[in-house]
Design a protein around this motif. Sequence first.
Motif, short mmCIF file in Angstrom:
data_model
loop_
_atom_site.label_atom_id
_atom_site.label_comp_id
_atom_site.label_asym_id
_atom_site.label_seq_id
_atom_site.Cartn_x
_atom_site.Cartn_y
_atom_site.Cartn_z
N LEU A 126 -26.33 -9.22 12.22
CA LEU A 126 -27.69 -8.76 11.96
C LEU A 126 -27.77 -7.24 12.00
CD1 LEU A 126 -30.57 -9.72 11.45
CD2 LEU A 126 -30.93 -9.76 13.91
N ALA A 132 -29.60 -15.65 21.12
CA ALA A 132 -29.08 -14.51 21.89
C ALA A 132 -30.18 -13.49 22.14
CB ALA A 132 -27.92 -13.86 21.14
N LEU A 133 -31.00 -13.24 21.11
CA LEU A 133 -32.04 -12.23 21.25
C LEU A 133 -33.07 -12.65 22.30
CD1 LEU A 133 -32.58 -11.22 17.52
CD2 LEU A 133 -31.51 -9.87 19.31
N GLU A 183 -29.79 -17.73 13.53
CA GLU A 183 -28.67 -17.97 14.44
C GLU A 183 -28.57 -16.91 15.52
OE1 GLU A 183 -26.55 -20.77 14.21
OE2 GLU A 183 -28.08 -21.39 12.78
N SER A 184 -29.20 -15.75 15.28
CA SER A 184 -29.18 -14.69 16.30
C SER A 184 -30.22 -14.93 17.38
CB SER A 184 -29.48 -13.32 15.68
OG SER A 184 -28.66 -13.07 14.60
N ALA A 198 -24.12 -16.79 19.07
CA ALA A 198 -25.37 -16.14 18.66
C ALA A 198 -25.24 -14.62 18.76
CB ALA A 198 -26.52 -16.64 19.52
N ALA A 199 -24.52 -14.15 19.79
CA ALA A 199 -24.34 -12.71 19.94
C ALA A 199 -23.53 -12.14 18.78
CB ALA A 199 -23.65 -12.40 21.27
N PHE A 218 -23.66 -13.34 15.78
CA PHE A 218 -24.62 -13.24 14.68
C PHE A 218 -25.49 -12.01 14.83
CE2 PHE A 218 -24.49 -16.69 11.62
CZ PHE A 218 -23.59 -17.55 12.19
N VAL A 219 -25.74 -11.61 16.08
CA VAL A 219 -26.47 -10.35 16.29
C VAL A 219 -25.66 -9.18 15.72
CG1 VAL A 219 -27.46 -8.78 17.99
CG2 VAL A 219 -27.73 -11.23 18.28
N SER A 220 -24.33 -9.21 15.92
CA SER A 220 -23.47 -8.18 15.30
C SER A 220 -23.71 -8.15 13.79
CB SER A 220 -21.98 -8.49 15.51
OG SER A 220 -21.65 -8.49 16.85
N VAL A 261 -29.02 -15.59 9.23
CA VAL A 261 -28.44 -14.69 10.24
C VAL A 261 -29.44 -14.45 11.37
CG1 VAL A 261 -27.56 -12.36 10.64
CG2 VAL A 261 -26.82 -13.63 8.63
#
Lengths: 286, 294
Positions: free
Chosen positions: B271, B49-50, B45-46, B264-265, B267-269, B42
């Motif tokens: 995370l 975006a980060l 894949e984030s 990716a964003a 995956f940020v969710s 996670v």
Amino acid sequence: MRATALTSRRFKKDAVLAVFGGSALVCIGVVFVAIVGEMLWQGLTSLSWTYLVSAPSESGRGGGIGPIIVSTAAIVGISMAVTVPLGLATAIFLSELPRQHPRLARVLRQCIDVLAATPSIVIGLFGSVFFAVTLGFGLSILSGGLTLACMALPLFVRVAEAGLRTVPGNYRQAARALNLSWTGTLVHIVIPAALPTIGAGLALAIGRAAAETAALIFTSGYVDRMPSSWFDSGRALSVHIYDLAMNVPGGDQRAFAAALVLLLLVFIINLVAAATLTRLFGQAGK
Amino acid sequence: MSTISLSNKASSPSRRDGVLRGAVTTAAVAGIALLAGIIFFVVQESLPALTEIGVFRFASDASWHPLEGAFNMAPMLVGTCLVTVGAVALALPLALGAVVFGRFYLPPRARAWVRGAIIVLAGIPSVVFGLWGLVTLVPLIAAWQPPGASLLSASIVLAIMITPTVALLSDSALEHFPREQVMAARALGLSNWAIWFHVMLPARKHALATAAVLATLRALGETMAVLMVAGNVPALPTSLSDPVRTLTANIALEMAYAVDTHRAALFVSGLVLLVLVMALVLTLGGKSKTVAAA
């Protein structure tokens, strides 16, 4: 005077407790009867043998759910084939070896707690990367099953561990006195004695896996054809209900029928688990 | 049985014990590796975006329009928190009331039956609650406060969904409460009210708090029931009848077509959810095993 005042106040407070608690229980009962009743009411009309075995047509508005039942069974079957051996071994470790590996056992317990609480959609994200892409299984029944295994594992481990721990210590002492090895004691004494609980854990895990939707949307996919291998995408019953209700105009009626099938399936499975657990822990525990 | 294992030299008891010990220890390590793997993937894949968007834009962008490069995740985080708090606030008193009633007023046999029924109810698939909410509850609320699919409907459906679990967890928290203490309290002439609020509740407050945290976790992580009734508009709600979108629903709705930074964003969710969950589990401090099976 004072005594009667006290008694009446006492009586009032107790009445509040009883009325509030009783109505809470009735309220829960009514809501659930309403929900299950609506599924029965709306679903029974479309339910028939042909519905259960035939293939869906017009995105599920017509036809039946035959291939979807097969996909669901395959996904749940794969997940249990992984969960049971891995979970049983983990439960044995937690119940038998925590003194030899106290640190490992503590970390593992924390991990199981976090895993049990991890939202299924996050496990679905993991599955869609690791099983579908890294291991190359693609959008398939295999990816979906393995993803569900990650989700059902903590539940099964906890119930199985609880079962193994309730086996009385004198069983082990008797086995030791008879010079039975650790493996022999586990295989012939402890696991058979804990089998009802382990079975209940399995039933709960199957119920949890069959009920899951979110983790499957992007691991096993939407394809509603009959799967020919476990690398095919297959639509689970819960995903079918979701799709009919949200994405297919006029799919409500069929969604209710599919929901009724899923509900009955999960009810039967959980009833077995509940009966076993209640008999084992419910009355004996108190 | 031991004679069999003794006569078979190839797998002597001690060797088999060694094999089994190795196997179960491997399984234990695999369990830890699984969580580590989930976190690793996670996070991995984030990362795009980060690094590309940066942490701050997830809170400072104008809105959530990932296809136009706007990534404000705050409405979803707020949505998740509000729906969760609403659901727990509704479910907790209801479940506790039922549990207390069961403890004080139901005969043991009836209680066992109710408990069994609640175990079965706890297993109802969330998609069934979603379907019921979508077809029955949302139109009801819409007739009163349009559009119907809202923070309120999501909280109610979620509350109904978690109530059986909360009831089972709180019942387990009261399990094995020393009967002598209840009998002593009764002998002192204490009312049921006093026994509950002054004897049982104080003694079991930590276990009940654990049950409440586990209920929160369950509500926080739910996707389908919420997705189907919340309206899913990624904007800050201003009233109970406004639609909301949760972090979980956000992933389920957009994952199918998301690519590159958008993916990716999402995956940020995931995370963010993972971090929330881990923080809550840490507050439990390993106490969740006291209420294991539910």
